[in-house]
Design a protein around this motif. Structure first.
Motif, PDB file in Angstrom:
ATOM      1  N   THR A 201      -3.828   0.220  -9.703  1.00 19.71           N
ATOM      2  CA  THR A 201      -3.898  -0.564 -10.953  1.00 19.71           C
ATOM      3  C   THR A 201      -3.871  -2.070 -10.722  1.00 19.71           C
ATOM      4  O   THR A 201      -4.208  -2.827 -11.636  1.00 19.71           O
ATOM      5  N   CYS A 202      -3.472  -2.506  -9.528  1.00 20.70           N
ATOM      6  CA  CYS A 202      -3.521  -3.939  -9.227  1.00 20.70           C
ATOM      7  C   CYS A 202      -4.872  -4.287  -8.611  1.00 20.70           C
ATOM      8  O   CYS A 202      -5.709  -3.420  -8.372  1.00 20.70           O
TER       9      CYS A 202
ATOM     10  N   TYR B 144       0.817  -1.216   0.000  1.00 21.55           N
ATOM     11  CA  TYR B 144       0.000   0.000   0.000  1.00 21.55           C
ATOM     12  C   TYR B 144       0.850   1.265   0.000  1.00 21.55           C
ATOM     13  O   TYR B 144       0.315   2.366  -0.055  1.00 21.55           O
ATOM     14  N   GLY B 145       2.154   1.125   0.036  1.00 25.72           N
ATOM     15  CA  GLY B 145       3.042   2.256  -0.140  1.00 25.72           C
ATOM     16  C   GLY B 145       3.287   2.566  -1.601  1.00 25.72           C
ATOM     17  O   GLY B 145       3.947   3.551  -1.931  1.00 25.72           O
ATOM     18  N   SER B 146       2.769   1.720  -2.489  1.00 23.50           N
ATOM     19  CA  SER B 146       2.929   1.920  -3.925  1.00 23.50           C
ATOM     20  C   SER B 146       1.616   2.430  -4.517  1.00 23.50           C
ATOM     21  O   SER B 146       0.625   1.701  -4.574  1.00 23.50           O
ATOM     22  N   ARG B 147       1.596   3.674  -4.958  1.00 23.09           N
ATOM     23  CA  ARG B 147       0.399   4.235  -5.591  1.00 23.09           C
ATOM     24  C   ARG B 147      -0.009   3.402  -6.800  1.00 23.09           C
ATOM     25  O   ARG B 147      -1.201   3.131  -7.012  1.00 23.09           O
TER      26      ARG B 147
ATOM     27  N   PRO C 255      -1.666   5.785   7.416  1.00 19.38           N
ATOM     28  CA  PRO C 255      -0.443   6.505   7.785  1.00 19.38           C
ATOM     29  C   PRO C 255       0.686   6.228   6.805  1.00 19.38           C
ATOM     30  O   PRO C 255       0.930   5.079   6.431  1.00 19.38           O
ATOM     31  N   LEU C 256       1.336   7.272   6.363  1.00 19.91           N
ATOM     32  CA  LEU C 256       2.515   7.204   5.496  1.00 19.91           C
ATOM     33  C   LEU C 256       2.203   6.656   4.102  1.00 19.91           C
ATOM     34  O   LEU C 256       3.128   6.390   3.326  1.00 19.91           O
ATOM     35  N   GLU C 257       0.927   6.456   3.786  1.00 19.43           N
ATOM     36  CA  GLU C 257       0.578   5.996   2.444  1.00 19.43           C
ATOM     37  C   GLU C 257       0.576   7.178   1.471  1.00 19.43           C
ATOM     38  O   GLU C 257       0.250   8.312   1.866  1.00 19.43           O
ATOM     39  N   PRO C 258       0.900   6.950   0.197  1.00 17.64           N
ATOM     40  CA  PRO C 258       0.966   8.055  -0.754  1.00 17.64           C
ATOM     41  C   PRO C 258      -0.400   8.615  -1.145  1.00 17.64           C
ATOM     42  O   PRO C 258      -0.507   9.780  -1.535  1.00 17.64           O
ATOM     43  N   ILE C 259      -1.452   7.791  -1.051  1.00 14.89           N
ATOM     44  CA  ILE C 259      -2.794   8.226  -1.459  1.00 14.89           C
ATOM     45  C   ILE C 259      -3.554   8.691  -0.221  1.00 14.89           C
ATOM     46  O   ILE C 259      -3.743   7.922   0.725  1.00 14.89           O
ATOM     47  N   GLN C 260      -3.980   9.950  -0.220  1.00 14.21           N
ATOM     48  CA  GLN C 260      -4.651  10.530   0.937  1.00 14.21           C
ATOM     49  C   GLN C 260      -6.015  11.099   0.541  1.00 14.21           C
ATOM     50  O   GLN C 260      -6.246  11.475  -0.618  1.00 14.21           O
ATOM     51  N   PRO C 261      -6.964  11.177   1.494  1.00 15.38           N
ATOM     52  CA  PRO C 261      -8.316  11.633   1.189  1.00 15.38           C
ATOM     53  C   PRO C 261      -8.374  13.029   0.569  1.00 15.38           C
ATOM     54  O   PRO C 261      -9.288  13.319  -0.219  1.00 15.38           O
ATOM     55  N   GLU C 262      -7.423  13.887   0.932  1.00 10.42           N
ATOM     56  CA  GLU C 262      -7.452  15.254   0.418  1.00 10.42           C
ATOM     57  C   GLU C 262      -7.429  15.310  -1.107  1.00 10.42           C
ATOM     58  O   GLU C 262      -7.912  16.286  -1.703  1.00 10.42           O
ATOM     59  N   GLU C 263      -6.897  14.271  -1.751  1.00  8.31           N
ATOM     60  CA  GLU C 263      -6.849  14.258  -3.217  1.00  8.31           C
ATOM     61  C   GLU C 263      -8.239  14.211  -3.839  1.00  8.31           C
ATOM     62  O   GLU C 263      -8.408  14.569  -5.008  1.00  8.31           O
ATOM     63  N   TYR C 264      -9.230  13.758  -3.072  1.00 11.65           N
ATOM     64  CA  TYR C 264     -10.557  13.479  -3.639  1.00 11.65           C
ATOM     65  C   TYR C 264     -11.606  14.513  -3.259  1.00 11.65           C
ATOM     66  O   TYR C 264     -12.761  14.403  -3.676  1.00 11.65           O
ATOM     67  N   THR C 265     -11.209  15.550  -2.496  1.00  4.53           N
ATOM     68  CA  THR C 265     -12.193  16.535  -2.065  1.00  4.53           C
ATOM     69  C   THR C 265     -12.683  17.413  -3.211  1.00  4.53           C
ATOM     70  O   THR C 265     -13.728  18.044  -3.097  1.00  4.53           O
TER      71      THR C 265
END
Length: 477
Positions: free
Chosen positions: A170-171, A162-165, A239-249
């Protein structure tokens, strides 16, 4: 206006008779609270809208996914689409349309759970609920092999890191055939499905597994929908994941998982603290983009610190959520289970059993398959009216004593919870007018002795493992 429904609910509790101040009823804000009625048939949701959730003052209801799915007994079969026919174990297309109409007539909008990231996770060919044949990467009339991602990044194309966007988006999520939502043809077919649901009157969509689609893909799919379509994105914050909720607001509201994670430990420890009371809260999306919850159908089977099993404490957590001024709350109502995969109660042909809630409370014992009926708990109904009265009044700093905690919504209402085993009197600074107030959380009629305001202080007697709340409209003459 949906205010009459809330007033009917208050009258049903016996509070209106004692709450009149002689100065008229206080102005009430429009309802905003939602409720997720998990795995409830369309005909049952329609009944609930008319009998319970409309009168209680809920604004909207979140349904389970309305599309053809694989055949099985587990709850998650609804999240493995076979086609976009609105035929499922929850009911027919006509029943869904009738439900939307009846809920609307009761003042309740319908938000449909939309599974648009993937299709099934089945390796063997099969036949769906409505008779559509399918294979893992073949859904005749909908999608074929080239419409899916084949990431080639892991041994079985499943997400490992989950550290890989790239893997996350895509997987495959637990073998679920991952749609290539960047492809114009895929976007068009998904958009046609959402348009079809809109034609039946739904107000918007919960976008399931939004995190597993690029934010630009989600924006492109929902951006073509009519203005005013409500979008609630499921983006689990890690935590520490590249994809965060703020991207979708930018494409809609977002379920803020951190809210429940921050709330539950306080009930477990009895140590409460105020959140940041500024306009923004650390590690949370902006308030006007946040959907908050205590638990949902996923977290109650996993990370949730509080669920229906916690009875009184679960009610108290919902009370504090409904009292808060951050985000838009959604209350969760499901069914009891001991096997995390267990589906809802069903008939011999697999259709989910029709069920409507009568009176219920947080202390009721429910056995496997029985509905929790949270929407009829008196404390929930009382807090919906409390929330309508306090409106947009800001949350003031709270006070603690022992295992009790409470706060005011400036000049409009006070609330307190006690997670301990002893009664506690809490003194809450307030701008409420002096006098005695009814507790709107209690199931019984008020005798005027629950809360007393004098000299700018609300003296609140909070019983063990209970909540107490009062607002301008619950003042005793």
């Amino acid at each position: 206006m949906r205010v009459p429904f809330a007033l009917v609910a208050l009258a049903a509790t016996g509070l209106l008779a004692t709450a009149c101040t002689g100065q008229g009823e206080p102005e009430r804000a429009a309802p905003d609270v939602g409720i997720q009625l998990f795995q409830l048939p369309w005909v049952s949701i329609a009944d609930e809208c008319e009998q319970n959730i409309g009168p209680a003052g809920f604004s909207w209801v979140l349904t389970s996914p309305p599309q053809e799915h694989i055949v099985g007994d587990e709850w998650w079969v609804s999240y493995q689409p076979v086609s976009h026919q609105i035929e499922s174990r929850l009911g027919t297309r006509d029943e869904f349309a009738d439900m939307v109409q009846r809920c609307g007539d009761a003042g309740v909008d319908v938000i449909a759970d939309a599974v648009i990231n993937h299709m099934t996770g089945q390796d063997a060919p099969g036949v769906g609920w409505a008779g559509s044949s399918y294979e893992h990467y073949s859904y005749p009339g909908s999608f074929e092999f080239d419409d899916f991602h084949h990431c080639g990044l892991t041994p079985y194309d499943d997400i490992v890191d989950y550290g890989s966007r790239e893997q996350v988006q895509t997987c495959e999520l637990v073998n679920l055939a991952d749609l290539d939502t960047s492809a114009p043809a895929v976007r068009a077919r998904l958009g046609a499905y959402l348009d079809d649901l809109l034609s039946l009157g739904v107000a918007g969509f919960r976008i399931d597994a939004a995190k597993h689609m690029a934010a630009d893909d989600v924006a492109a799919i929902v951006g073509r929908l009519p203005e005013g379509t409500r979008i609630l994105n499921e983006v689990i914050r890690g935590p520490l994941e590249p994809i965060q909720p703020e991207e979708y607001t930018g494409s809609g509201e977002v379920f803020e998982f951190s809210y429940a994670r921050d709330l539950a430990p306080q009930f477990e420890s009895g140590l409460f603290s105020d959140p940041d009371l500024s306009d923004e809260r650390p590690m949370h999306v902006p308030a006007d983009r946040a959907i908050v919850f205590v638990d949902n159908h996923d977290t109650e089977r996993g990370e949730a610190g509080l669920t229906y099993r916690d009875g009184d404490l679960y009610l108290l957590a919902n009370v504090l959520m409904l009292a808060d001024d951050y985000g838009t709350p959604v209350v969760y109502s499901g069914y009891a289970f001991s096997d995390r995969d267990a589906g809802p109660p069903a008939e011999s042909d697999g259709t989910v059993t029709d069920s409507t809630c009568g009176a219920a409370s947080a202390g009721d014992l429910v056995t496997d398959g029985e509905r929790t009926c949270v929407q009829t708990w008196p404390g929930i109904v009382g807090m919906l009216d409390w929330r309508a009265v306090v409106g947009d009044a800001p949350r003031m700093p709270g006070v603690s004593a022992g295992d009790a905690y409470g706060f005011e919504r400036d000049g409009r209402g006070v609330v307190a919870v006690n997670v301990g085993d002893e009664e506690i009197v809490l003194e809450i600074p307030t701008a409420l007018p002096s006098g005695d107030y009814c507790d709107v959380v209690a199931a019984s009629a008020c005798d005027g002795a629950d809360i007393t305001v004098a000299d700018g202080v609300a003296s609140v007697t909070v019983p063990p493992r209970a909540a107490v709340a009062a607002h301008l409209g619950s003042r005793v003459p």
